[in-house]
Design an enzyme around this catalytic site. Structure first.
Site, mmCIF file in Angstrom:
data_model
loop_
_atom_site.group_PDB
_atom_site.id
_atom_site.type_symbol
_atom_site.label_atom_id
_atom_site.label_comp_id
_atom_site.label_asym_id
_atom_site.label_seq_id
_atom_site.Cartn_x
_atom_site.Cartn_y
_atom_site.Cartn_z
ATOM 1 N N GLN A 150 0.807 -1.265 0.135
ATOM 2 C CA GLN A 150 0.005 0.144 0.020
ATOM 3 C C GLN A 150 0.895 1.252 0.202
ATOM 4 O OE1 GLN A 150 -1.597 -1.028 4.037
ATOM 5 N NE2 GLN A 150 -1.396 1.134 4.223
ATOM 6 N N CYS B 250 -5.156 0.364 3.411
ATOM 7 C CA CYS B 250 -5.412 -1.177 3.844
ATOM 8 C C CYS B 250 -6.688 -1.525 3.578
ATOM 9 C CB CYS B 250 -4.795 -1.274 5.285
ATOM 10 S SG CYS B 250 -5.765 -0.114 6.597
ATOM 11 N N HIS C 16 -6.230 -1.414 11.241
ATOM 12 C CA HIS C 16 -5.540 -1.879 10.130
ATOM 13 C C HIS C 16 -6.492 -2.896 9.709
ATOM 14 C CE1 HIS C 16 -2.481 -2.567 7.226
ATOM 15 N NE2 HIS C 16 -2.225 -4.011 7.721
ATOM 16 N N ASN D 291 -0.993 -9.475 4.394
ATOM 17 C CA ASN D 291 -0.888 -7.981 4.830
ATOM 18 C C ASN D 291 -0.456 -7.375 3.604
ATOM 19 O OD1 ASN D 291 -0.941 -5.647 6.243
ATOM 20 N ND2 ASN D 291 1.039 -6.127 7.489
#
Length: 364
Positions: free
Chosen positions: A156, A162, A299, A320
């Site tokens: 990102q 996110c 997140h 992630n």
């Protein structure tokens, strides 16, 4: 004078950690992702060389000597934190390491990469309202990467997007399951076009999913490439992937497990300092809030499977969006079936899955 004292204290502290770690027989690979020797951290010259190697690895360039000195001090502080954790960790705990964020304080990191998630949701919505409670028989482990429905780890960048990556990951997953085609979708389209969210300043996964439904679909990464900053919404791109709807998962472990058994699931978590320097192992969230009414997350991630370690610890496999150099090739394993009601750092609180042709995806 204070700066010199501070540096001397850090070097002394690192030296103590180094000696303690050697006495405990901790292997060098537990120190950092660049495999430095403990002997490198007991002098200013050794630290400077280590910092130089780290900068080269992560292509760091600073605009002034003052900025370089500031980053060097933060780097030393983070290094001390990493070695302290790794020297005291239990064998079943996760390890920490230096990564691309090691010249940033956690406050700086939080400002750029983290944001409040699901700001429109209320505590009442965390309960059974509009949530799907699932039960199922499930295999002992699932890894959707092995089924070819998870795209490579994305990055990102310096943008709090996110929520967009978590959303596209979930849609990529169900689309791959139903169509048997893996298509990388556009996070930038969501950043630019979901006006009910805040682009690089954070947003809600549920709003993003609703936008995809209302828009009649989402386009591909190649049609609308990621630039890592807020842009103007492009309306002349073709929608390539559609979804029929989305569901909120009940926050109990069984419901989340059953959802992940069927497809990758979008989730949120509260990132703390020991998370952002994670290297490998099972993250247990030692500092996670224990109050079940604390629902804060900052997140968004994607749960792509689950398993059980050799010592019997259950865990989630979590993708992630900080690039493949972070964590375990871009992934983190997070303990599941945790004693905390909301799971480790509230991972059970805000899970969503998109639906597409329910007769094939087997979800209600």
């Amino acid at each position: 004078m204070g700066g010199l004292k501070s540096e001397a204290l850090i070097i002394f502290t690192l030296g103590i950690f180094s000696m303690v770690s050697r006495n405990l027989g901790i292997p060098n690979e537990y120190y950092s992702i660049i495999d430095y020797s403990p002997d490198e951290i007991v002098s200013q010259e050794g630290l400077a060389l280590l910092f130089k190697r780290w900068k080269a690895k992560h292509e760091k360039v600073y605009t002034s000597s003052e900025e370089k000195e500031k980053r060097f001090k933060i780097f030393q502080s983070n290094l001390a934190y990493v070695i302290d954790w790794n020297s005291k960790r239990k064998p079943s705990d996760h390890t920490m390491g230096l990564n691309q964020f090691s010249d940033m304080s956690f406050d700086e990191f939080s400002e750029i990469y983290l944001s409040n998630m699901e700001p429109a949701e209320s505590i009442s919505e965390v309960t059974a309202i509009n949530r799907v409670k699932l039960t199922c028989s499930h295999p002992s482990s699932v890894d959707w990467r092995e089924n070819g429905v998870v795209t490579p780890v994305k990055n990102q960048g310096k943008c709090g997007s996110c929520w967009a990556f978590s959303t596209t990951g979930a849609i990529e997953g169900i689309n791959g399951i139903v169509t048997r085609q893996l298509v990388s979708l556009s996070e930038q389209q969501l950043v630019d076009c979901v006006k009910t969210n805040h682009g690089c300043n954070g947003g809600s996964k549920s709003r993003a999913l609703q936008w995809v439904i209302d828009n009649g679909g989402i386009t591909t990464e190649s049609q609308y490439p990621y630039i890592g900053k807020n842009g103007t919404c492009k309306t002349n791109v073709p929608n390539k992937v559609t979804i029929d709807g989305y569901k909120k998962v009940a926050r109990d472990e069984e419901s989340l497990l059953c959802a992940v058994t069927q497809q990758p699931v979008s989730a949120s978590i509260l990132v703390l300092k020991d998370f952002h320097l994670y290297k490998n192992g099972i993250y247990r969230g030692a500092s996670c809030p224990s109050n079940p009414n604390n629902l804060k997350t900052n997140h968004a991630v994607l749960i792509v499977g689950y398993g059980t370690s050799e010592d019997g610890t259950d865990y989630w496999i979590v993708k992630n969006s900080w690039g493949a150099n972070w964590g375990d090739s871009g992934y983190i394993n997070i303990e599941r079936n945790h004693e905390l009601k909301n799971g480790v750092c509230n991972i059970n609180v805000w899970p969503y899955y998109p639906t597409k042709n329910p007769t094939q995806s087997h979800l209600p």
